[in-house]
Design an enzyme around this catalytic site. Structure first.
Site, PDB file in Angstrom:
ATOM      1  N   LYS A  38      -9.688   2.129  -2.604  1.00  0.00           N
ATOM      2  CA  LYS A  38      -9.965   1.659  -1.240  1.00  0.00           C
ATOM      3  C   LYS A  38     -11.399   2.002  -0.846  1.00  0.00           C
ATOM      4  O   LYS A  38     -11.800   3.172  -0.865  1.00  0.00           O
ATOM      5  CB  LYS A  38      -8.967   2.326  -0.286  1.00  0.00           C
ATOM      6  CG  LYS A  38      -8.925   1.766   1.115  1.00  0.00           C
ATOM      7  CD  LYS A  38      -7.759   2.449   1.887  1.00  0.00           C
ATOM      8  CE  LYS A  38      -7.481   1.813   3.220  1.00  0.00           C
ATOM      9  NZ  LYS A  38      -6.251   2.387   3.837  1.00  0.00           N
ATOM     10  N   GLU A  61       0.852  -1.184   0.000  1.00  0.00           N
ATOM     11  CA  GLU A  61       0.000   0.000   0.000  1.00  0.00           C
ATOM     12  C   GLU A  61       0.895   1.243   0.000  1.00  0.00           C
ATOM     13  O   GLU A  61       1.887   1.305   0.719  1.00  0.00           O
ATOM     14  CB  GLU A  61      -0.885   0.007   1.254  1.00  0.00           C
ATOM     15  CG  GLU A  61      -1.868   1.172   1.283  1.00  0.00           C
ATOM     16  CD  GLU A  61      -2.696   1.231   2.569  1.00  0.00           C
ATOM     17  OE1 GLU A  61      -2.250   0.669   3.592  1.00  0.00           O
ATOM     18  OE2 GLU A  61      -3.779   1.856   2.552  1.00  0.00           O
ATOM     19  N   CYS A 110      -5.715  -2.652   2.631  1.00  0.00           N
ATOM     20  CA  CYS A 110      -5.494  -2.460   4.071  1.00  0.00           C
ATOM     21  C   CYS A 110      -6.783  -2.560   4.887  1.00  0.00           C
ATOM     22  O   CYS A 110      -7.268  -3.655   5.146  1.00  0.00           O
ATOM     23  CB  CYS A 110      -4.794  -1.126   4.297  1.00  0.00           C
ATOM     24  SG  CYS A 110      -3.968  -1.030   5.918  1.00  0.00           S
TER      25      CYS A 110
END
Lengths: 359, 359
Positions: free
Chosen positions: A188, A114, A229
Site C-alpha cells: 500500500k 483488504e 483502499c
C-alpha cells in the site's frame, strides 16, 4: 479532415537528478513486463483542426503506452467479500473455500478483500503479519493462495495481508498466476491516516510502512494495476496505470461507515470513467462487533464508470463478466485520452520515467 | 508524533526549452493574481512516520499554493438554467431578467449556462458570435453582463457565448466583477469532438478554435477556476486549479442526453471530492426541439463530493449557499492533499511553471 500520426515523443528532460535512479535499491517484487504483450498499436487519429501545439502525447510523461492486446477478451471475475474473524486459520480455510467455489463457477480471476486474514487494527497487524518473501510456514496465507491458483489454474489478486519484512510491517497485496507463481506484490503506497472527529480516526502509519512504488502486472487475464483502499483516493495512481496500458484496476479496500457511503462508489466510478477501463474492488464483509466496521459494497465498474455489479455488506461472492473489447469501443466514442493538452499539463510517472530512461 | 514543516520546494528543472516562454505572445485576457489575496498559510503537518522521501509537496509542479483567505466566507450562488431560443435579443433580455431576479434574492455570484445567447450548433456559432474584445455594440451579450454586474454589485460567471476574434471563433466564458469590469475570459480549452454512433456525434472543432490556457480568477466571492463543459472531463485541469488555490470551480456546460445521464453528475462530484473544493455547473434548460438537446441538471457540489442542490431539465434558477470554511474542515479530516507521493507522480502545471519561473 483527419490525419494520422503515431505519438511517442517525450520532451521532459531525463537529466533531473531528483528523478533518476532511486528505485532500484530494494527487493520489492515488482513486475512490469510491459513489453511481453503483443501491442495493438491504435491509429492515433488527430483532427486536422487539433493543433500540433496541443501535444496530447505529452500529457503523460513518459508518453502513454498503447492498450495491449490481452490474452483473453471475455472472462469471469469473482469478488469474494469475505467475513473475517480473529482466527487466522479459519480465515485462510474460509478464503480458500470461497476461491474454490468461485473457480467452480467459472471465475478466472479472483479478487480478495483488504486484510482478509486478520482483524483490521493496528493491534492486530503485528500479530497476524507474515513473512511473504520467506514463504512456506512463514506465510501460510500466501502459501494457500499459491496452491489454489495453481491447482485451479486461476489468477488471484490476493486482497491484502499484513506483511513482515525485517523490522517493518506493510499492507501487501500478492498476485498469483495460473501456475501458482507470485507475479507481483503491491505494498500500500498511501497509508490511511485520517481524523474525522467523532466519526473516524485511524492512523495506519502508527504500525505500517508505505510501499515504494506502483504495481502493475501482466496476467493471463490482462494487465492489472493494483491499489489498496486509500490508494484509490489518489487519481494520479490510476492515471499512471492507465498510461501504462492497464485494462483493469483492482483495489482491495475496507472503507468504513463514514467514508464508505460518502466516497467508495464515487471514487471507483470516477477512476473508471476518467481512465476508461475496468475497476474492481473487494471489501471484507461487515462485522458490527469489530473495532473497525467495514462498509462492504464490493463492486465491478465498467469503462464508462457504470456499476456492473455490486452488493451490500453481507458476506457474498459476486461473479461478473469482464469484456475488454468494451474499453477500445468507449475510447473511440469518447476519445479524450487523445485530446489532452500536453502543452498545459503533464502527469509524470516518476518510476516509469526512471525505468525506461524515457526514450 | 507529528512534526511541522512548510513545503514550498520545487525540484523540477526550469531549463527545459519545451516548457518555457510559450504563453506570452497572445492577447487573451487572463487574470491570475494569485498574490493579491491574503494567504492563510496552513500548518503543514506531516506525520513523523511519513518519510521525507515521499515529497508530497512535489506532487504538484510548481508546488501547490496554500488556500487563500477569501473576501467572503459564506454567500449565495445562483445557477440560472436558462431557456435558449433562436432570438438573440430575447436571450439577452431573458438572461438579464434571470440575473436580476437572482440578485434580488441575495445571490452574490451568478453562473450562466454554456452558449446561452445562441443555439448550440456549428451552424449558429458564426452567426451569433460576438467580438468581446471590441465590446459595445460588437458584443451586446457581454455589455449586458457588465452593466448588470455593476448595477447590482454582483460577480457574474457569464456562462459562455460564441466569440469572434479575427478570423477565429471560440467558446468563451467572461467573468465580471462587482464593478462591471471584465476580470477574465476563458476560452474552452478542450473542444467537444465525440462520435457515439447512433447516439451523439458533434465536432466543435469544425468551427471553433480551442483556448490556449487555464483561467483562474480572484473575485469578490473567492478564487474561481473556469472550465467549459468538455473541460470537466480532464481531471488535470481541476487539479491544476486546486493547486493554484481555487475555492470553487465553475463549469458552464451543456451535456447531452447520452453523456448527461452517464457522466454529468459523476464528473462534478469526482472533481469536487478529489480536489476538496466546491464545483458549480450550469446548463441550458432542455429544448426537445433543438438539434442538440441539453441534459440540464445544473448542480452545486460541496467539497466532500456531495450534491448540495440540483434540478431536472426545465428552466429554473437554483440559489444555494456556499460556505468556504467547509473546505479547510474537509481537508483537515481527509488530508490527502498533503499525502500525495511526489516521489512517484508529479502533475506539472505548464502555464504556471512558465509564469512563475518555478522559484
Amino acid at each position: 479532415m483527419e490525419g494520422t500520426r503515431l505519438c511517442h515523443r517525450n520532451l521532459l528532460p531525463t537529466t533531473n537528478p531528483s528523478l533518476t535512479c532511486r528505485f532500484f535499491s530494494n527487493s520489492v517484487i515488482h513486475h512490469t513486463s510491459f513489453h511481453n504483450y503483443k501491442t495493438n498499436f491504435p491509429k492515433f487519429l488527430v483532427s486536422a483542426t487539433m493543433e500540433a501545439s496541443f501535444k496530447p502525447e505529452e500529457a503523460r510523461v513518459p508518453a502513454a503506452l498503447p492498450l495491449p492486446t490481452p490474452p483473453v477478451t471475455k472472462f469471469k471475475i469473482a469478488l469474494c467479500q469475505l467475513s473475517v474473524t480473529t482466527d487466522k486459520e479459519r480465515n485462510i480455510a474460509h478464503a480458500q473455500q470461497a476461491i474454490e467455489d468461485a473457480a467452480d463457477k467459472g471465475a478466472q480471476l479472483i479478487l480478495l478483500p483488504e486484510i482478509w486474514n486478520s482483524p483490521y487494527s493496528n493491534d492486530s497487524f503485528p500479530v497476524y503479519a507474515e513473512d511473504i518473501d520467506a514463504g512456506g510456514d512463514a506465510s501460510p496465507s500466501t502459501r494457500m493462495l499459491s496452491e489454489v491458483s495453481r491447482s485451479r489454474k486461476i489468477t488471484i489478486i490476493g486482497g491484502s495481508i499484513p506483511e513482515r519484512s525485517g523490522d517493518k510491517l506493510y499492507n501487501s497485496c500478492c498476485v498469483f498466476g495460473t501456475d501458482g507463481k507470485l507475479l507481483a506484490k503491491h505494498r500500500k503506497i498511501h497509508l490511511f491516516d485520517i481524523d474525522i472527529p467523532g466519526k473516524m480516526t485511524f492512523k495506519e502509519s502508527r504500525t505500517l510502512t508505505a510501499g515504494e512504488r506502483p504495481t502493475i502486472v501482466d496476467t493471463e487475464v490482462g494487465r492489472i494495476g493494483i491499489g489498496i483502499c486509500y490508494d484509490i483516493r489518489f487519481q494520479e495512481l490510476a492515471a499512471i496505470y492507465a498510461a501504462r496500458g492497464a485494462h483493469l484496476l483492482c483495489y482491495p479496500g475496507a472503507f468504513n461507515m463514514t467514508t464508505g457511503p460518502l466516497h467508495w462508489e464515487l471514487l471507483q466510478r470516477a477512476r473508471a470513467a476518467d481512465c476508461q477501463l475496468y475497476v474492481a474492488t473487494c471489501s471484507p464483509a461487515r462485522d458490527g462487533g469489530s473495532s473497525y466496521v467495514a462498509w462492504g459494497h464490493s463492486t465491478l465498474v465498467g469503462p464508462f464508470g457504470e456499476v456492473l455489479v455490486t452488493t451490500e455488506h453481507e458476506e457474498t461472492t459476486l461473479i461478473a463478466e469482464i469484456d475488454y473489447s468494451v474499453i477500445e469501443e468507449r475510447r473511440t466514442y469518447l476519445p479524450f485520452q487523445k485530446q489532452r493538452r500536453g502543452d498545459l499539463y503533464q502527469l509524470v510517472d516518476v518510476d516509469r520515467l526512471n525505468s525506461t530512461g524515457a526514450k
